[in-house]
Every structure is written in structure tokens, then in C-alpha cells.
Scaffold this active site. Sequence first.
Site, PDB file in Angstrom:
ATOM      1  N   ALA A  34       0.828  -1.210   0.000  1.00 24.73           N
ATOM      2  CA  ALA A  34       0.000   0.000   0.000  1.00 24.73           C
ATOM      3  C   ALA A  34       0.861   1.257   0.000  1.00 24.73           C
ATOM      4  CB  ALA A  34      -0.932  -0.001   1.205  1.00 24.73           C
ATOM      5  N   ARG A 115      -1.003 -25.243   5.418  1.00 22.22           N
ATOM      6  CA  ARG A 115      -1.804 -24.576   4.398  1.00 22.22           C
ATOM      7  C   ARG A 115      -3.264 -24.450   4.834  1.00 22.22           C
ATOM      8  NH1 ARG A 115      -4.809 -25.812  -0.280  1.00 22.22           N
ATOM      9  NH2 ARG A 115      -4.537 -24.292  -1.951  1.00 22.22           N
ATOM     10  N   GLY A 147      -4.441  -9.869  -1.794  1.00 23.65           N
ATOM     11  CA  GLY A 147      -3.935 -10.690  -0.701  1.00 23.65           C
ATOM     12  C   GLY A 147      -3.988 -12.171  -1.018  1.00 23.65           C
ATOM     13  N   ASN A 148      -2.907 -12.866  -0.752  1.00 21.79           N
ATOM     14  CA  ASN A 148      -2.788 -14.289  -1.100  1.00 21.79           C
ATOM     15  C   ASN A 148      -3.366 -15.205  -0.023  1.00 21.79           C
ATOM     16  OD1 ASN A 148      -1.486 -14.090  -3.647  1.00 21.79           O
ATOM     17  ND2 ASN A 148       0.364 -13.424  -2.594  1.00 21.79           N
ATOM     18  N   ASP A 176       2.436 -11.231 -12.432  1.00 19.38           N
ATOM     19  CA  ASP A 176       3.032 -12.341 -13.181  1.00 19.38           C
ATOM     20  C   ASP A 176       3.059 -12.025 -14.681  1.00 19.38           C
ATOM     21  OD1 ASP A 176       3.017 -14.123 -10.751  1.00 19.38           O
ATOM     22  OD2 ASP A 176       0.880 -13.769 -10.989  1.00 19.38           O
ATOM     23  N   ARG A 179       5.850  -9.677 -15.247  1.00 17.44           N
ATOM     24  CA  ARG A 179       7.122 -10.415 -15.143  1.00 17.44           C
ATOM     25  C   ARG A 179       7.411 -11.171 -16.437  1.00 17.44           C
ATOM     26  NH1 ARG A 179       5.791 -12.666  -9.032  1.00 17.44           N
ATOM     27  NH2 ARG A 179       6.873 -11.007  -7.869  1.00 17.44           N
ATOM     28  N   HIS A 204      -2.040 -17.119  -8.966  1.00 18.89           N
ATOM     29  CA  HIS A 204      -0.817 -16.423  -8.576  1.00 18.89           C
ATOM     30  C   HIS A 204      -0.046 -17.310  -7.597  1.00 18.89           C
ATOM     31  CE1 HIS A 204       1.956 -13.253  -7.581  1.00 18.89           C
ATOM     32  NE2 HIS A 204       1.590 -13.275  -6.301  1.00 18.89           N
TER      33      HIS A 204
END
Length: 341
Positions: A34, A115, A147-148, A176, A179, A204
Site C-alpha cells: 500500500a 496450508r 492478498g494471497n 506475473d 514479469r 498467482h
Amino acid sequence: MLTLLSAMYLVVRTASAQAEPIRVLVTGAAGQIAYSLLYSIAKGDVFGKDQPIILVLLDITPMLPVLDGVVMELQDCALPLLREVIPTDKVEVGFKDLDAAILVGSMPRKEGMERKDLLKANVAIFKTQGEALEKYAKKTVKVLVVGNPANTNCLIASKSAPSIPKENFSCLTRLDHNRARSQVAMRVGVPSDSVKNVTIWGNHSSTQYPDVHHAIVTRNGKEIAAFDAVNDESWLKGDFISTVQQRGAAVIKARKLSSAMSAAKAICDHMRDIWFGTPDGEWVSMGIYSSGNSYGVPDDLMYSFPVKIKVGFTRFKALSHHKQSTLASALMHNIIRALSL
């Protein structure tokens, strides 16, 4: 000669013609992404050089003192488009009457965390935020989840806001995409804007598939296929893919922090394309709702596809004319399996 009266008239006309401010939320607003993002939004790089902004900054209660410092810096920038900055830890304040929501904050994976525990924590966060979108935001709000795990978090948020169209939700794979574009450009020796129509399939994470089978490189004023421009199939099917897949981990290893500057740039690119549309003849990569796609991806997932957006869109969907290679089909199957777990 311009008289004082006519000068005043011009000022009044300009002021009256200016657009109404839009409300833009950034969550995780005291964080490093941010911090790299807010200035670009506030100065007009995302929603337009004539679009006033009300920035709403949401973070958890312990981060409010840090957020106060961010607010001071934004004020000290003296940005003419920034009409108001609202720092808060309350969802009823943060999600009220939103035009755009950029959901950056999430629970990061900590050492030793399983996980399933990470997913459980983020389910709670994005269920709450989805419910807040449903209750307080405009039904036309455009929502970007950063956010992942972004694909899963985006799906949770969208399901928790059933009256907001699924097409209004997307998750970030533009980092990505950028990239991949940059890797091809460096390999060929051209600027990154001379490479277009790369595609990120899936999510992602390290299971994504960066695909250049339909990418175009402009070199010496001529457009040529990326495979021909690179002229190294083994690199394109090997190191290129793994470099893009593992780039985030490489940044963390070198910097001891996750990507921030490049993530913020990707967020700006993504939201600008949503707001103004993609350039003619180009597509970008976005995680969007998979239902109705033509690639064999199961319905009811958030999945990254090649996407074109028209100005003033109300719906957008994946392109449907790509042919898939055997490699692509195998990699996409692995992604589907990962996302369906």
C-alpha cells in the site's frame, strides 16, 4: 486580454465541470504494498488525471498509529485530486459507498503454518470483507483481490457478496503478466512495451502457467511472434516458465521482503484497464470467475485468463479463440487440481 471577470468565469466553469469524487478503498493500508500504491492512486495514475479521489484506508487496530503516518504523508504530498483520506479499522466505515475496492491485506503464511490453517484464517477475513461489500458498498463496485492466496480469497469474497455481480470481482495476476512480459523483452533486447499478449493461466502461485504462444514482439517496427523473436524454444518452455513462476520467491530471497514496488505497479495497471479498457489489439491477464469459459476450466473458480475490457464495461470475460498446446493443457490441468483442493 483576459480580464479578471473572464478569468473568474473560466475557473468557475472548470470547477463545475470536474467529476464527482470516487471512493477507493485499500485494505492492508499500513503495509509495504500500500505504501508503494497510494501515491499513484492519489495523483491520478489509475483512475484518471481529472478524477478526484476519496481514499479510504483500512487496517487492523494495532496498525492505526502507522496509518496515521501514512495519512500525514499523503496530506503532505499536496495532491490536487486527493479530496479526503479516511483511515479506519471499522468495515462499516471502510466499505461504505465504494466505487473501487483493492483488497491487499491478508493473513501471511508464518513459519510452521499448515496450508489449511492459512486458508482458514483467510476465509474468515475475506468472508467478513465480502459481507461488508454486500452490506455497504455500491452494487457497481469493482473489487480487486491482491492478498494471497488471491484466487481463493477472491472467490470467498464474491460468494459473500451475492448481490454484486461475479464479473465485478477479479484477482491479481498482472504482476506475473508483467514479469513474463519483461523476461521476454530482456531476452530479445526490446523495451517491455514492445511485448504484448502474454498470458498467465491459473493462479498467482508457483503452479501458474506463463504462456507466450500468442505473444507478439515489435522489433525494428515489425510485429513478429514471440517464439520467433526469442528463437530459443527450450528457454521458453523451461527457464522462462520457472523464472516467472518462482520470481516472488527470488525477490524474497534477495530482498528479505516480498514484492512491493512491482506489486503496486501491477495493481495500478490492472485497475486502470478495468476503468478505461485494454488497448486495441491487446489482452491482459486477470483472475476472473471461470463459469462459461471455453477452455475446459471447471465453473465456480477464480482463474486467470486472457482478458479484453471495453471502456464502460459492465461485464468482461475470457477470450475464447486460443488453441492450447499439449504442454499448456498439462500445466492447466495441474492448476485446476491445485485450485480445486
